[in-house]
Design an enzyme around this catalytic site. Structure first.
Site, PDB file in Angstrom:
ATOM      1  N   CYS A 115       0.816  -1.231   0.000  1.00 32.07           N
ATOM      2  CA  CYS A 115       0.000   0.000   0.000  1.00 32.07           C
ATOM      3  C   CYS A 115       0.842   1.271   0.000  1.00 32.07           C
ATOM      4  O   CYS A 115       0.314   2.355  -0.233  1.00 32.07           O
ATOM      5  CB  CYS A 115      -0.958  -0.007   1.179  1.00 32.07           C
ATOM      6  N   HIS A 248      -3.067   7.128   2.694  1.00 32.22           N
ATOM      7  CA  HIS A 248      -3.539   5.845   2.150  1.00 32.22           C
ATOM      8  C   HIS A 248      -4.965   5.613   2.628  1.00 32.22           C
ATOM      9  O   HIS A 248      -5.291   5.821   3.803  1.00 32.22           O
ATOM     10  CB  HIS A 248      -2.606   4.727   2.637  1.00 32.22           C
ATOM     11  N   ASN A 278     -10.250  -0.174   0.235  1.00 34.88           N
ATOM     12  CA  ASN A 278      -8.787  -0.132   0.231  1.00 34.88           C
ATOM     13  C   ASN A 278      -8.292  -0.720  -1.089  1.00 34.88           C
ATOM     14  O   ASN A 278      -8.404  -1.924  -1.320  1.00 34.88           O
ATOM     15  CB  ASN A 278      -8.259  -0.933   1.423  1.00 34.88           C
TER      16      ASN A 278
END
Ligand code: UT7
Length: 321
Positions: A115, A248, A278
Site C-alpha cells: 500500500c 492511504h 482499500n
C-alpha cells in the site's frame, strides 16, 4: 536546478460499485452497519475476470497523460506500483507500456511496496527526474486485490477493492516535490501478507491476504503520523502549511486518528475510502485524482501524500501541486 512537478492525474475504477448490502446478498456474514462503523467503507469496485492490473493502469494512465497535455510517446519512464501484477514476469509496467503504444524505449519497471507502493514510486521517479536522466515519468498504482482475497474471511474481504490511479511527473524549473521519506521494517511482515508462492507448477502455501487487523491499525496510525511530521520537518514547515493531506485510504478511523496526530483538520483531508475501499497502491493516486477533478486541489497548493503497507513499508511526500 531541475525539480519534479505533477503535470497531470488520472484514475479508473472498474464496473459498477458493489455495496456492503451486495456483499451480504452474496452470502458474506457481515452487515452494512458493521463495515461503515469500523471502516467507513460503503462501496468498492471489483474488476471482471478478464481485466488485469495493466488494463486498469492503462485507463488511468491515458487520463493522466491527457490531463498533462502530452502524448504517450512523451513518457520516458514508467513505474507501476502493484502487489497484484498480471503475471510473475514481465513487469506490469512493461505490459502497460505496450498497451499504451509507447515505442520510444522508455524504461519500465514495477515497485513492490504494497500500500506504500505509489509513494515509493513517486519518490523514485522524482530522483530520476532531478538527476536529469529522465524528463517525464508515468507513476501508477494499479491493483486487483479482489483476486487475492479469501471471500470466506469476513475480517478482510469486505475491506479491499480494485482500481488504478496515475500521475505524470515532469521536469520543471519550479519546485514540485519539496520533501520525501521512505521507510521499511520487515520484522512486521507476518501481520499483513500473502504468504504463498508458485513453484514447480503449483501454488505453494497460502495464496490469500492474511491480516492481524488490530496490529495493522496501531502500526499504521503511528507511522503515518511520524512520517508526515518527518517530511514537514525536512521542509521546515508546520501542519498549518498543509492545504491537503492525502493518506492511504484503508480505513476512515485510521485516517481520522492520523490527521489528529499530525494536527491537520479533517476538512483538509481527502477521504475517498468510503467509495472505493482499500485499493492498496492505487488508493493515493485515486484520491488525488478525484480531488483534482472535483476542483478541491488547485495549482500552487501544498499536499502531503502518505502510505503504509505490508512489509511493513511506509513513506510520505510533501509536494507543491
Ligand atoms: O492497507 C492496510 C490494510 N489494512 C488495514 O488498514 C486494516 C487495519 N485494521 C482495521 O481496519 C480494523 O482492525 C478492522 C476493520 C479490520 C477490524 O476492526 P476491529 O475493530 O479491529 O474489529 P476486530 O477484528 O476486533 O473484530 C471485532 C468483531 C469480532 O467479533 P467478536 O470476536 O467480537 O464476536 C469479529 O469476528 O467483529 C467481527 N467481525 C465482523 N463482523 C461483521 C470481523 N469482521 C467482520 C465483518 N462483519 N466483516
Amino acid at each position: 536546478m531541475i525539480y519534479a512537478r505533477i503535470a497531470g492525474t488520472g484514475s479508473f475504477l472498474p464496473g459498477e460499485p458493489v455495496t456492503n448490502d451486495d456483499l451480504v446478498a452474496r452470502g458474506i456474514e457481515t452487515s452494512d452497519q458493521w463495515i461503515v462503523d469500523r471502516t467507513g467503507i460503503r462501496t468498492r469496485y471489483l474488476a471482471p475476470p478478464e481485466m488485469a492490473s495493466s488494463d486498469l493502469a492503462r485507463e488511468a494512465s491515458v487520463r493522466a497523460i491527457e490531463a498533462a497535455g502530452l502524448a504517450p510517446d512523451d513518457i520516458d519512464l514508467i513505474i507501476v506500483a502493484t502487489s497484484t501484477p498480471d503475471c510473475i514476469f514481465p513487469s506490469t509496467a512493461a505490459l502497460l507500456q505496450s498497451k499504451l503504444g509507447i515505442r520510444n524505449g522508455a524504461a519500465a519497471f514495477d515497485v513492490q511496496a504494497v500500500c506504500s507502493g505509489f509513494v515509493y514510486g513517486l519518490t523514485i521517479a522524482e530522483k530520476f527526474i532531478r538527476s536529469g536522466s529522465h524528463k517525464r515519468a508515468l507513476v501508477v498504482g494499479a491493483e486487483v486485490f479482489s483476486r487475492i482475497l479469501d471471500w470466506s474471511d469476513r475480517g478482510t474481504c469486505v475491506l479491499f477493492g480494485d482500481g488504478a490511479g496515475a500521475v505524470v511527473l515532469e521536469a520543471s524549473d519550479t519546485p514540485g516535490v519539496l520533501a520525501g521519506a521512505l521507510h521499511a521494517d520487515g520484522s512486521h511482515h507476518p501481520i499483513l501478507c500473502v504468504p504463498g508462492n508458485v513453484a514447480a507448477g503449483q501454488v505453494v502455501g497460502d495464496p490469500f491476504l492474511r491480516m492481524d487487523g488490530q496490529a495493522v491499525f496501531k502500526f499504521a496510525v503511528k507511522v503515518l503520523g511520524d512520517v508526515a511530521l518527518e517530511v514537514l520537518g525536512q521542509a521546515g514547515l508546520g501542519a498549518d502549511a498543509v492545504d491537503w493531506l492525502i493518506p492511504h485510504q484503508a480505513n476512515v478511523r485510521i485516517i481520522q486518528a492520523t490527521a489528529k496526530r499530525i494536527g491537520v483538520p479533517m476538512e483538509k483531508v481527502i477521504t475517498t475510502v468510503d467509495r472505493h475501499g482499500n485499493t492498496s497502491a492505487a488508493s493515493i493516486p485515486l484520491a488525488l485524482d478525484l480531488a483534482v477533478r472535483d476542483g478541491r486541489i488547485r495549482p500552487g497548493q501544498r499536499l502531503v501524500v502518505e502510505g503504509v503497507g505490508g512489509g511493513f513499508t511506509w513513506g510520505a511526500v510533501l509536494l507543491q501541486f
